[in-house]
Structures are given as C-alpha cells and as structure tokens.
Scaffold this motif. Structure first.
Motif, PDB file in Angstrom:
ATOM      1  N   UNK A   1       0.926  -1.329  -0.033  1.00 57.65           N
ATOM      2  CA  UNK A   1      -0.171  -0.021   0.011  1.00 57.65           C
ATOM      3  C   UNK A   1       0.892   1.378   0.004  1.00 57.65           C
ATOM      4  N   UNK A   2       0.262   2.288  -0.261  1.00 58.21           N
ATOM      5  CA  UNK A   2       1.039   3.708   0.030  1.00 58.21           C
ATOM      6  C   UNK A   2       1.610   3.989   1.305  1.00 58.21           C
ATOM      7  N   UNK A   3       2.602   4.723   1.445  1.00 60.63           N
ATOM      8  CA  UNK A   3       3.016   5.391   2.601  1.00 60.63           C
ATOM      9  C   UNK A   3       2.085   6.222   3.384  1.00 60.63           C
ATOM     10  N   UNK A   4       1.145   6.734   2.381  1.00 63.63           N
ATOM     11  CA  UNK A   4      -0.043   7.603   3.329  1.00 63.63           C
ATOM     12  C   UNK A   4      -1.030   6.662   4.146  1.00 63.63           C
ATOM     13  N   UNK A   5      -1.301   5.516   3.361  1.00 64.03           N
ATOM     14  CA  UNK A   5      -1.986   4.543   4.114  1.00 64.03           C
ATOM     15  C   UNK A   5      -1.345   4.042   5.168  1.00 64.03           C
ATOM     16  N   UNK A   6      -0.028   3.923   5.255  1.00 65.92           N
ATOM     17  CA  UNK A   6       0.805   3.230   6.330  1.00 65.92           C
ATOM     18  C   UNK A   6       0.611   4.436   7.519  1.00 65.92           C
ATOM     19  N   UNK A   7       0.824   5.538   7.134  1.00 61.86           N
ATOM     20  CA  UNK A   7       0.615   6.601   8.428  1.00 61.86           C
ATOM     21  C   UNK A   7      -0.789   6.791   8.875  1.00 61.86           C
ATOM     22  N   UNK A   8      -1.767   6.769   7.987  1.00 61.82           N
ATOM     23  CA  UNK A   8      -3.287   6.678   8.504  1.00 61.82           C
ATOM     24  C   UNK A   8      -3.666   5.377   9.453  1.00 61.82           C
ATOM     25  N   UNK A   9      -2.893   4.428   9.163  1.00 63.75           N
ATOM     26  CA  UNK A   9      -3.316   3.018   9.823  1.00 63.75           C
ATOM     27  C   UNK A   9      -2.530   3.212  11.237  1.00 63.75           C
ATOM     28  N   UNK A  10      -1.387   3.906  11.236  1.00 63.57           N
ATOM     29  CA  UNK A  10      -0.568   4.126  12.589  1.00 63.57           C
ATOM     30  C   UNK A  10      -1.505   5.209  13.271  1.00 63.57           C
ATOM     31  N   UNK A  11      -1.984   6.108  12.626  1.00 63.59           N
ATOM     32  CA  UNK A  11      -2.617   7.098  13.253  1.00 63.59           C
ATOM     33  C   UNK A  11      -3.972   6.254  14.046  1.00 63.59           C
ATOM     34  N   UNK A  12      -4.584   5.593  13.175  1.00 59.36           N
ATOM     35  CA  UNK A  12      -5.750   4.856  13.685  1.00 59.36           C
ATOM     36  C   UNK A  12      -5.536   4.077  14.949  1.00 59.36           C
ATOM     37  N   UNK A  13      -4.319   3.365  14.879  1.00 60.21           N
ATOM     38  CA  UNK A  13      -3.885   2.472  16.120  1.00 60.21           C
ATOM     39  C   UNK A  13      -3.738   3.370  17.316  1.00 60.21           C
ATOM     40  N   UNK A  14      -3.185   4.347  17.166  1.00 55.86           N
ATOM     41  CA  UNK A  14      -3.168   5.380  18.191  1.00 55.86           C
ATOM     42  C   UNK A  14      -4.412   5.822  18.770  1.00 55.86           C
ATOM     43  N   UNK A  15      -5.265   6.230  17.702  1.00 56.56           N
ATOM     44  CA  UNK A  15      -6.541   6.603  18.310  1.00 56.56           C
ATOM     45  C   UNK A  15      -7.275   5.675  19.012  1.00 56.56           C
ATOM     46  N   UNK A  16      -7.086   4.499  18.479  1.00 56.94           N
ATOM     47  CA  UNK A  16      -7.652   3.129  19.373  1.00 56.94           C
ATOM     48  C   UNK A  16      -6.773   2.964  20.770  1.00 56.94           C
ATOM     49  N   UNK A  17      -5.600   3.369  20.915  1.00 49.71           N
ATOM     50  CA  UNK A  17      -4.816   3.248  22.231  1.00 49.71           C
ATOM     51  C   UNK A  17      -5.322   4.451  23.078  1.00 49.71           C
ATOM     52  N   UNK A  18      -5.541   5.421  22.527  1.00 52.44           N
ATOM     53  CA  UNK A  18      -5.953   6.681  23.368  1.00 52.44           C
ATOM     54  C   UNK A  18      -7.322   6.789  23.825  1.00 52.44           C
ATOM     55  N   UNK A  19      -8.065   6.376  22.825  1.00 48.96           N
ATOM     56  CA  UNK A  19      -9.407   6.247  22.856  1.00 48.96           C
ATOM     57  C   UNK A  19     -10.103   7.652  22.527  1.00 48.96           C
ATOM     58  N   UNK A  20     -11.333   7.637  21.766  1.00 55.00           N
ATOM     59  CA  UNK A  20     -11.969   8.830  21.103  1.00 55.00           C
ATOM     60  C   UNK A  20     -12.262   9.692  22.171  1.00 55.00           C
ATOM     61  N   UNK A  21     -12.595   9.629  23.461  1.00 54.10           N
ATOM     62  CA  UNK A  21     -12.963  10.461  24.505  1.00 54.10           C
ATOM     63  C   UNK A  21     -11.808  11.251  24.868  1.00 54.10           C
ATOM     64  N   UNK A  22     -10.560  10.753  24.714  1.00 57.82           N
ATOM     65  CA  UNK A  22      -9.402  11.605  25.113  1.00 57.82           C
ATOM     66  C   UNK A  22      -9.394  12.599  23.744  1.00 57.82           C
ATOM     67  N   UNK A  23      -9.287  12.044  22.664  1.00 56.05           N
ATOM     68  CA  UNK A  23      -9.079  12.787  21.451  1.00 56.05           C
ATOM     69  C   UNK A  23     -10.202  13.878  20.948  1.00 56.05           C
ATOM     70  N   UNK A  24     -11.258  13.408  21.170  1.00 60.82           N
ATOM     71  CA  UNK A  24     -12.323  14.300  20.796  1.00 60.82           C
ATOM     72  C   UNK A  24     -13.332  14.507  22.024  1.00 60.82           C
ATOM     73  N   UNK A  25     -12.754  15.183  23.059  1.00 66.12           N
ATOM     74  CA  UNK A  25     -13.682  15.344  24.201  1.00 66.12           C
ATOM     75  C   UNK A  25     -14.981  16.456  23.827  1.00 66.12           C
ATOM     76  N   UNK A  26     -15.952  16.169  24.631  1.00 64.99           N
ATOM     77  CA  UNK A  26     -16.970  17.168  24.085  1.00 64.99           C
ATOM     78  C   UNK A  26     -16.767  18.400  24.786  1.00 64.99           C
ATOM     79  N   UNK A  27     -16.993  19.522  23.792  1.00 64.24           N
ATOM     80  CA  UNK A  27     -16.872  20.923  24.213  1.00 64.24           C
ATOM     81  C   UNK A  27     -18.238  21.662  24.123  1.00 64.24           C
ATOM     82  N   UNK A  28     -18.478  22.326  25.224  1.00 66.13           N
ATOM     83  CA  UNK A  28     -19.685  23.133  25.523  1.00 66.13           C
ATOM     84  C   UNK A  28     -21.063  22.346  25.512  1.00 66.13           C
TER      85      UNK A  28
END
Length: 77
Positions: free
Chosen positions: A50-77
C-alpha cells in the motif's frame, strides 16, 4: 505526565478543536522523518502493498484506538 501538564494539554486540545471547527485546515502534511523512519515507512509500504500515506493513516488509527476517542475528541460546550 503529571496532572498540571495533562491539564495544560487538554486546554490546548480544546483550543485546537474550537479553532478547527471555525477554520478546518488542509489534509496535507510535509515532514522530515529522517532516514531511519523513512526507511521503515518505505519498507512497511512495500510489505503491506500500500502507499506510505495509508501506512501513516493506519498508524494514526491505532493510536486513536490506544488513546480512545473520548481523549482525542472531548465534548466541548
């Protein structure tokens, strides 16, 4: 990471979120990874077929899983 640093980082995340809602940035990124990381990225893209871009996207997806969406996307307001 101590509590004070964590609180500061959460505040920065909220500020980024509010700014990004008003003015979304481009999806383009240029970076200098250095030869070691670039070698790994090239090898991973060859192995995965696959492309290098897809490798980076997959790595970021794995980090999102590790941190959790609640941490990365906290509810604001």
């Amino acid at each position: 990471m101590n509590a004070a640093q964590q609180k500061e980082n959460i505040q920065k995340l909220i500020e980024y979120h509010l700014k990004n809602e008003a003015d979304p940035s481009s999806g383009r990124l240029n970076m200098d990874l250095g030869s070691g990381y670039m070698d790994v990225l090239n090898r991973m893209s060859i192995i995965a077929g696959t492309s290098k871009t897809n490798i980076v996207k997959e790595a970021l997806d794995r980090l999102v899983e590790e941190y959790g969406e609640q941490v990365l996307f906290p509810e604001v307001g």
